[in-house]
Motif scaffolding. Structure first.
Motif, short mmCIF file in Angstrom:
data_model
loop_
_atom_site.label_atom_id
_atom_site.label_comp_id
_atom_site.label_asym_id
_atom_site.label_seq_id
_atom_site.Cartn_x
_atom_site.Cartn_y
_atom_site.Cartn_z
N SER A 201 11.54 -9.09 -84.84
CA SER A 201 12.44 -8.20 -85.59
C SER A 201 13.62 -9.00 -86.11
O SER A 201 14.67 -9.04 -85.45
CB SER A 201 12.89 -7.03 -84.72
OG SER A 201 13.42 -7.49 -83.49
N PRO A 202 13.48 -9.66 -87.26
CA PRO A 202 14.55 -10.52 -87.77
C PRO A 202 15.75 -9.76 -88.32
O PRO A 202 16.77 -10.37 -88.63
CB PRO A 202 13.86 -11.32 -88.87
CG PRO A 202 12.74 -10.44 -89.32
CD PRO A 202 12.27 -9.73 -88.09
N ARG A 203 15.64 -8.45 -88.45
CA ARG A 203 16.76 -7.64 -88.90
C ARG A 203 17.06 -6.56 -87.85
O ARG A 203 16.16 -5.83 -87.43
CB ARG A 203 16.46 -6.95 -90.22
CG ARG A 203 16.22 -7.86 -91.40
CD ARG A 203 16.13 -7.02 -92.66
NE ARG A 203 15.81 -7.80 -93.84
CZ ARG A 203 14.60 -7.93 -94.36
NH1 ARG A 203 13.57 -7.32 -93.77
NH2 ARG A 203 14.39 -8.64 -95.44
N ARG A 204 18.32 -6.46 -87.46
CA ARG A 204 18.73 -5.41 -86.53
C ARG A 204 20.15 -4.97 -86.85
O ARG A 204 20.96 -5.77 -87.32
CB ARG A 204 18.68 -5.88 -85.07
CG ARG A 204 17.29 -6.16 -84.53
CD ARG A 204 17.37 -6.66 -83.10
NE ARG A 204 16.07 -7.04 -82.58
CZ ARG A 204 15.87 -7.67 -81.43
NH1 ARG A 204 16.92 -8.00 -80.67
NH2 ARG A 204 14.67 -7.99 -81.02
N THR B 53 20.79 -10.45 -89.91
CA THR B 53 19.51 -11.00 -90.38
C THR B 53 19.42 -12.40 -89.84
O THR B 53 20.16 -13.30 -90.26
CB THR B 53 19.45 -11.02 -91.92
OG1 THR B 53 19.63 -9.70 -92.43
CG2 THR B 53 18.09 -11.55 -92.38
N TRP B 54 18.51 -12.63 -88.88
CA TRP B 54 18.39 -13.95 -88.27
C TRP B 54 17.61 -14.88 -89.18
O TRP B 54 16.62 -14.48 -89.82
CB TRP B 54 17.71 -13.84 -86.91
CG TRP B 54 18.65 -13.35 -85.85
CD1 TRP B 54 19.56 -14.08 -85.14
CD2 TRP B 54 18.77 -12.00 -85.36
NE1 TRP B 54 20.24 -13.28 -84.25
CE2 TRP B 54 19.78 -12.00 -84.36
CE3 TRP B 54 18.13 -10.79 -85.67
CZ2 TRP B 54 20.15 -10.85 -83.67
CZ3 TRP B 54 18.51 -9.65 -85.00
CH2 TRP B 54 19.51 -9.68 -84.00
N LEU B 55 18.03 -16.15 -89.24
CA LEU B 55 17.48 -17.14 -90.16
C LEU B 55 16.90 -18.33 -89.42
O LEU B 55 17.29 -18.61 -88.28
CB LEU B 55 18.57 -17.63 -91.12
CG LEU B 55 19.40 -16.54 -91.81
CD1 LEU B 55 20.55 -17.17 -92.59
CD2 LEU B 55 18.52 -15.68 -92.72
N ASN B 56 16.00 -19.05 -90.07
CA ASN B 56 15.52 -20.28 -89.46
C ASN B 56 16.57 -21.38 -89.64
O ASN B 56 17.52 -21.22 -90.42
CB ASN B 56 14.15 -20.66 -90.02
CG ASN B 56 14.21 -21.23 -91.43
OD1 ASN B 56 15.27 -21.40 -92.01
ND2 ASN B 56 13.06 -21.54 -91.99
N PRO B 57 16.47 -22.49 -88.94
CA PRO B 57 17.55 -23.49 -88.96
C PRO B 57 17.82 -24.13 -90.31
O PRO B 57 18.88 -24.71 -90.52
CB PRO B 57 17.06 -24.54 -87.95
CG PRO B 57 16.14 -23.78 -87.03
CD PRO B 57 15.46 -22.78 -87.90
#
Length: 352
Positions: free
Chosen positions: A217-220, A203-207
């Motif tokens: 696609s923030p989830r892979r 799950t990619w996050l902002n800084p």
């Protein structure tokens, strides 16, 4: 891992790189529809029950397949084995090598060593394990900050969760030009029922950790996901299973010792493998059509396996919405009323 199993894992990756050709050869009565090859069953009967993934996305890995009618699933090695009605894995290996025009396996091949010394194919189970191993503990990290922003406070010491400060992100056609190639990320281990890691979810996050990264696609997920899940606790006779990690972590806020599993998507929830000792399965549902479809498939599978199936339905869109809107106390009271009386006694007092 045995020699045949190691070779099968390697062949699975090679077959996935040629997934479309595999489907045309072994399932010629099917056809491509979007990201999938659709056909009736593993024997190649015309129909739309079985789908094979042809492109890797955040929801699954190339070559993974599931038959929605029977619950059967696997990778392309499994597909060839069932399609050709092989009784031994060695026969399937020979067939896969023939299809790929590879030299036959030598009896003394050290295939395990080869797999771990060569560069891992992007999205493969090996690459997934390497990413998880390279990640850092969750406690005190930006990912822990993100989860707290979602009212999730009991996750910092869970072995299945880690943090990567700069996780590679491959932009796709839906991303804006100039999208960065890496973001901080919440990293989760996907495992089988025995606890062996088969994949990794990102799950990619902002800084700042205040929300997910603003990407298409923030989830892979990567690796072998089908049938497996991000697991919290060892399931025996009772399990709560749901789609999203945040959904399951929200329920852990009020039932921290109840075994739970996040399948990462509705399709994977429908195909999740049941522990052999399971007697009762709670399904943490999302209020959408995909969640309803997954529950329908699980109903048939659970009935066939002699497992009692119970629905946990949120008041809002999902249980994280409920947690953030109502708070843990109200959510706990409501969820406990949905439990079987025996489980209410076992687990409902654990959140204090």
């Amino acid at each position: 891992m045995g020699r045949h199993s190691s070779r099968a894992a390697e062949l699975s990756e090679r077959l996935a790189a040629n997934a479309h050709a595999v489907c045309r050869h072994y399932l010629p009565a099917g056809r491509r529809e979007g990201r999938y090859w659709m056909v009736g069953d593993v024997a190649g009967t015309p129909g739309r029950s079985l789908y094979v993934r042809l492109f890797e996305t955040e929801r699954g890995t190339i070559g993974n397949w599931v038959d929605a009618a029977t619950g059967e699933h696997g990778d392309l090695v499994d597909l060839i084995r069932l399609n050709q009605r092989h009784g031994r894995l060695s026969d399937t290996i020979i067939e896969a090598e023939r299809f790929l025009s590879l030299p036959p396996s030598a009896p003394d091949d050290d295939t395990t060593a080869a797999v771990f010394t060569k560069p891992a194919r992007a999205g493969s189970p090996i690459a997934a394990k390497r990413l998880f191993a390279a990640s850092k503990p969750l406690s005190g990290s930006l990912a822990a900050t993100y989860l707290r922003s979602r009212s999730i406070t009991r996750a910092s010491h869970l072995d299945a969760l880690r943090f990567h400060p700069r996780c590679y992100y491959r932009a796709n056609d839906d991303d804006v030009p100039g999208t960065p190639g890496a973001f901080p990320a919440l990293i989760a281990a996907v495992t089988d029922n025995e606890g062996a890691q088969t994949g990794t979810h990102r799950t990619w996050l902002n800084p700042t950790g205040s929300e997910k990264a603003k990407v298409a696609s923030p989830r892979r997920a990567m690796g072998n996901i089908l049938g497996h899940a991000v697991r919290f606790g060892q399931a025996d006779d009772v399990l709560i299973a749901g789609e999203g990690i945040e959904t399951i972590l929200s329920l852990r806020e009020v039932l921290p010792t109840m075994p739970m599993a996040a399948a990462t998507s509705s399709a994977h929830l429908a195909a999740i493998l049941f522990p052999p000792t399971l007697h009762r399965l709670y399904v943490a549902r999302d209020r959408d059509a995909a969640g309803d479809a997954a529950f329908g498939i699980l109903t048939d599978r659970a009935q066939a396996a002699g497992i009692e199936l119970m629905s946990l339905m949120p008041e809002l869109g999902d249980f994280n919405d409920d947690l953030r809107d109502h708070g843990a106390s109200v959510l706990g009271q409501r969820v406990c009323l949905l439990l079987h009386e025996h489980d209410r006694t076992r687990f409902s007092n654990d959140s204090d």
